[in-house]
Write a protein that holds these residues in place. Sequence first.
Motif, short mmCIF file in Angstrom:
data_model
loop_
_atom_site.label_atom_id
_atom_site.label_comp_id
_atom_site.label_asym_id
_atom_site.label_seq_id
_atom_site.Cartn_x
_atom_site.Cartn_y
_atom_site.Cartn_z
N GLY A 1 -4.19 1.74 0.46
CA GLY A 1 -5.01 1.96 1.84
C GLY A 1 -5.42 3.31 1.99
O GLY A 1 -6.23 3.56 2.87
N ALA A 2 -4.63 4.13 1.39
CA ALA A 2 -5.25 5.78 1.66
C ALA A 2 -6.52 6.04 1.12
O ALA A 2 -7.00 5.35 0.44
CB ALA A 2 -4.00 6.43 0.92
N HIS B 1 -0.33 9.17 -5.13
CA HIS B 1 -1.05 8.64 -4.21
C HIS B 1 -2.33 8.84 -4.31
O HIS B 1 -3.07 9.88 -4.70
CB HIS B 1 -0.69 9.08 -2.72
CG HIS B 1 0.75 8.65 -2.19
ND1 HIS B 1 1.04 7.66 -1.42
CD2 HIS B 1 2.06 9.46 -2.49
CE1 HIS B 1 2.35 7.82 -1.06
NE2 HIS B 1 2.90 8.54 -2.01
N ALA C 1 0.39 12.95 6.65
CA ALA C 1 0.07 11.59 5.90
C ALA C 1 1.06 11.03 5.18
O ALA C 1 1.33 9.77 4.99
CB ALA C 1 -1.45 11.78 5.37
N SER D 1 3.77 9.39 6.83
CA SER D 1 3.65 8.29 7.88
C SER D 1 3.76 6.94 7.61
O SER D 1 3.67 6.80 6.28
CB SER D 1 2.01 8.61 8.09
OG SER D 1 1.58 7.32 8.84
N PRO D 2 4.38 6.29 8.38
CA PRO D 2 4.73 4.78 7.90
C PRO D 2 3.50 3.99 7.54
O PRO D 2 3.89 3.07 6.86
CB PRO D 2 5.41 4.36 9.08
CG PRO D 2 4.93 5.24 10.51
CD PRO D 2 4.67 6.49 9.68
N VAL D 3 2.34 4.44 7.65
CA VAL D 3 1.27 3.72 7.42
C VAL D 3 0.38 4.42 6.00
O VAL D 3 -0.70 3.96 5.76
CB VAL D 3 0.19 3.60 8.81
CG1 VAL D 3 0.82 2.55 9.79
CG2 VAL D 3 -0.38 4.99 8.88
N VAL D 4 1.20 5.10 5.37
CA VAL D 4 0.71 5.88 4.19
C VAL D 4 0.34 4.99 3.20
O VAL D 4 -0.85 4.99 2.25
CB VAL D 4 1.38 6.84 3.61
CG1 VAL D 4 2.82 5.90 2.97
CG2 VAL D 4 0.77 7.65 2.52
N GLY D 5 0.66 3.65 2.87
CA GLY D 5 0.43 2.70 2.12
C GLY D 5 1.09 2.89 0.85
O GLY D 5 1.93 3.63 0.51
N GLU D 6 1.15 1.98 0.16
CA GLU D 6 1.88 1.96 -1.26
C GLU D 6 1.25 2.87 -2.24
O GLU D 6 0.10 3.16 -2.17
CB GLU D 6 1.97 0.50 -1.92
CG GLU D 6 2.61 -0.66 -1.16
CD GLU D 6 4.23 -0.38 -1.16
OE1 GLU D 6 4.84 0.12 -2.44
OE2 GLU D 6 4.92 -0.45 -0.37
#
Length: 461
Positions: free
Chosen positions: A22-23, A143, A151, A154-159
Motif C-alpha cells: 500500500g506504500a 519497500h 514511514a 509506521s504501523p501502516v507502512v504495509g507489507e
Amino acid sequence: MHRSFCSQLKTYFIQTKCCSLGAVSNMSSAQPKGVEMVVEPVSCLHDEPVSIRVHGLNPGQDVTLQASMKDSKGINFLSYAHYRADSSGQVDVSKLESLGGHYKGIFPMGLIGSLVPAPNEYKYTRFFKRDVENPNIVKMTVHKGHLSDEALCSPVVGEPLATLTHLRHYMSPGVQRIPVRFGKVRGCLFLPPDLYIIAGNGPFPGVIDMFGSAGGLLEYRSAQLASRGFASLALAFFAYDDLPKHLEEFNIAYFEEAVEFLLKQEKVLKPSVGTIGTSKGGDLALSLATFIPEVKAAVWINGCNANVQSYLHLQDRTIPPLDIDVSRVKLVDDVLDCYEVLENPEDHPETIIPIEKADAHFLFLVGLGDKNWKSESFADQAIERLRKANCNNYEIHRYMSTGHIIEPPYSPFCFATYHKLIKTSMLMGGSQKPHLEAQVHAWDSTLIFLHKHLSVPRVKL
C-alpha cells in the motif's frame, strides 16, 4: 584477507515473499510478481562483505531497502537506502548509487555499516555484541517508493515486496570459547578450530586483546581473531567479576600472569605473544610490549603514548597517570567533547611509556577524525621517540575522517556513545563512510602485522 565462510556453515532457509504494497510508489504500472531479494553469502563471518541484490522490479522503479539488527540488550538498530532499479528491473547495491537514506552513492556494505539506533532508541547507543556464540540476525526488506524512517517505522507502512534473513557470525565453526579464571587473571580465551591443526596450520599465534576505560569484558574482537587463526585472550582489567571496580591503579604483574596463562596453552605458539588495545587499552598494549619480554608485537588503536587514568606499578617503579584537565571539557549538542582534556605527554615525561626500550614491533592505527582525544599527536610523539632511538620497528596507518572507535569490519559506525565511567555521552568523531572503509583496511593490516611478527617462518623443502 577475507575468506568465504559459506562453505563452513549449514545452509540457512531464506524466506522471500512477494505481495502487493500500500506504500506510495512512483511507478504507475502494476507491480510484477516474483520480486526477490538476494544476499550472498546468506551466512558469513562478521568481517566478511556480502552482495545485496533485488530482482523482479519494474525498470526504473523506486524502492527502499531496509536492514534491522538487535544488539545483545535487544536494542534495535536500523538502516535504509533509496534505490532506482536499472533497465532490467534489478538493484545491485555494488553497482547502483543510493539516492538517499542513511548514505548516498555506491556503498556495497552501506546497509549493514550504517545501522543506527532506531528512532525510539537512545540515539547515542553503541552497538555491543556480548553473546558472541550466537550470530547477529540481520533482517532485510524491500519497500515500494522512497520512504523516510518515520514511514518505515509506521504501523501502516504495509507489507514489503520481499524479505530475507542474513546471519553474521563472530565465531567460525569449531572455535572454542573458554572462560578464564587463572590466578588473578579474568577474561575469556578463544581458540581456532582443530581443523586448522589438522591442516598443518597450528599451533596458533597468541594475542592479548584489551579495550578501554569503560571496563568489563568485551569478547567480539577475540572471537573474530580466533576465526582468523589466532589464539586470543579477551582480557578484563577492571570492573569485571572480582577485579577492582574502578580504574585507579594497575600492576604489571597482572598482565605478566595473563601472558603466562596464554603461553601455557598447548595450542599457542611459543615463545612469544602479541597484544592489541583500543583507547586506554592502547597505552596498556605499549606497556606490555615494553615491560614484558614475551610480548613481541603490539597493535595500538587510537590510544596514548603515555600512561593514562591510572597508576601503573612496575617491579622497580611506578608510572603515574597523565594529568586530566576537566575544565577543557566542552558540551556539543548534549554530548561531551573531551578532545582537549588530556595534558600534553611531552610536558609530563614521567608518564610516557619508554617504547624505545621494547624488543617488539608496533602497529599504530590512527583515526584522524578522533574527537575522544588527540590520537594523531600521541602516535606522532611515540614514533618520534622511536626515531630518536634509531628504531624502525613500527608501522603506522592514518585514516582520514575516521573516529575513535575503530572496530573490525562492518561494525556499525558510532559517532558518539554513552560512557559508563563518566555516566554521560562522549563525542567519538569521524564520518560514516570513510570510517567504515577504514575499519576494513585496519583489520586486514592488523591480521597481516600479527601473523608477520608472531608466526614462525616455515622452512621450504
